[in-house]
Scaffold this active site. Structure first.
Site: not given
Ligand code: NAD
Ligand code: UDP
Length: 346
Positions: A22, A109, A116, A155
């Site tokens: 996303v 964080n 800030r 999660y």
């Molecule tokens: P994704 O796993 O493709 O993307 C998550 C990104 O966060 C990745 O690029 C990963 O490397 C990065 N990341 C993870 N932990 C990290 C950390 N500690 N520090 C820095 N970077 C970190 O998942 P997505 O589907 O793109 O989801 C994006 C967000 O949307 C997430 O927070 C997820 O919980 C939320 N979300 C997504 C969905 C969905 O269906 N896609 C549904 C509900 C919530």
């Protein structure tokens, strides 16, 4: 009302998790709208390939960083989108304590950074805060039904704690924090080995492998195409005044997992057959968003049907799998093209 106060000055948006599925689409959209974008990502579940086309963009800056560690910036930031967190169940359960820390310490964080800079903050929360819901469809006022000791808790409870941090920061007057509850979203740039249902079914069908369905496939989900979600994210970030309540973003069309598998098979030539496996612990039985609040506050609703979104996603995976095979072994491209059932000559 959408905010136009920064219309004359280029805004800087920080996207944590911007190299993910996303997040990379959000970076594209923010750049296209004329923003400067700082992408912060540890590449835990994202990929450099997702942001490779942006690397030479003059307004794009990539920082490899784990948000569990504090961030310090000299450059002023106007908006922070926090999408950093693995979203696929097998991936967020692979290192559950790090998932929890990402949601709690990482979000804290980023909220401190927002305080800030006086930056607005959008937290990517999830329909998982409703757990295995006892109310259907799920309205934002429903408090949820979550097992706080199960394998999904890192999660679900992590995201619930992150929401609490956001609303406490807002009530304290520290941060203009907003919270979106995202329902299952799919589209191009999901990783082929991500483990979520849409990418699994498409990749398995393209490879003529068994279609893994956990349980009997009667559980339901509501699938939102990624461009619709990104539209909802930017609307919620920019709407004035801050709604100060969480907002569901998802497509209310509800399908069983068996129906989804049938749709994917109908769109591809495949020899794949269904292989039923055990249902994971605490797997929600049904899920559908009530989007009345998004309609009213943001003027948002999804535009892309599941048929349309799936065919776009399948076309992307056909191309991506072929490129992957060409890269690994140039001699296998014709075979993979056949295995991928490519109808586009790629
Ligand atoms: P994704 O796993 O493709 O993307 C998550 C990104 O966060 C990745 O690029 C990963 O490397 C990065 N990341 C993870 N932990 C990290 C950390 N500690 N520090 C820095 N970077 C970190 O998942 P997505 O589907 O793109 O989801 C994006 C967000 O949307 C997430 O927070 C997820 O919980 C939320 N979300 C997504 C969905 C969905 O269906 N896609 C549904 C509900 C919530
Ligand atoms: N699922 C499945 N086969 C798979 C992957 C997932 O049957 O290969 C099921 C999973 O058990 C759940 C639904 O599909 O009931 C959606 O799973 P996903 O991991 O995509 O998202 P979430 O469970 O987080 O909604």
């Amino acid at each position: 009302m959408l905010d136009s106060s920064n219309a004359r000055r280029q805004r800087t948006a920080l996207v944590a998790g911007g190299a993910g599925f996303v997040g990379s689409h959000l970076c594209d959209e923010l750049l296209a709208a004329g923003n400067r974008v700082i992408c912060v990502d540890s590449y835990l579940t994202g990929s450099p390939a997702n942001v490779a086309p942006l690397q030479n963009h003059p307004d794009f800056n990539m920082i490899e960083h784990d948000i569990c560690n504090p961030l310090v910036f000299a450059e002023h930031v106007d908006q922070i989108y926090n999408l950093a967190c693995p979203a696929s169940p097998p991936l967020y359960q692979a290192d559950p304590i790090h998932t929890m820390m990402t949601n709690v310490i990482g979000t804290a964080n980023l909220l401190q950074l927002a305080a800030r800079h006086g930056a607005s903050f959008l937290q990517a929360s999830t329909s998982e805060v409703y757990g295995d819901p006892e109310e259907h469809p799920q309205h934002e006022d429903y408090w949820g039904h979550v097992n706080c000791t199960g394998p999904r808790a890192c999660y679900d409870e992590g995201k619930r704690a992150a929401e609490a941090l956001c609303f406490d920061s807002l009530r304290a007057g520290d941060v203009d924090a907003r919270v979106v509850r995202i329902f299952n979203t799919y589209g191009p740039r999901m990783q082929p080995n991500d483990g979520r249902i849409v990418s699994n079914l498409i990749v398995q069908a393209l490879r003529d492998e068994p279609l893994t369905i956990y349980g009997n496939g009667a559980q339901t989900r509501s699938f939102c195409y990624v461009s619709d979600l990104v539209d909802g994210l930017t609307r919620l970030m920019n709407v004035q005044p801050n709604p100060a309540v969480p907002v569901n973003i998802g497509n209310p069309g509800e399908f069983t997992i068996a129906e989804l598998a049938d749709m994917v098979c109908a769109m591809l030539p495949t020899r794949s057959r269904v292989l039923n496996g055990p249902l994971p612990a605490d797997d929600p039985q049904r899920r559908r968003p009530d989007i009345a609040r998004a309609r009213e506050l943001l003027g948002w609703e999804p535009k892309i049907s599941l048929d349309d979104g799936l065919s776009r996603t399948i076309a992307w995976f056909q191309h991506a799998l072929l490129e992957q095979a060409r890269h690994q072994n140039p001699g296998t491209s014709a075979k993979v093209a056949r295995a991928a059932g490519s109808s586009q000559g790629i």
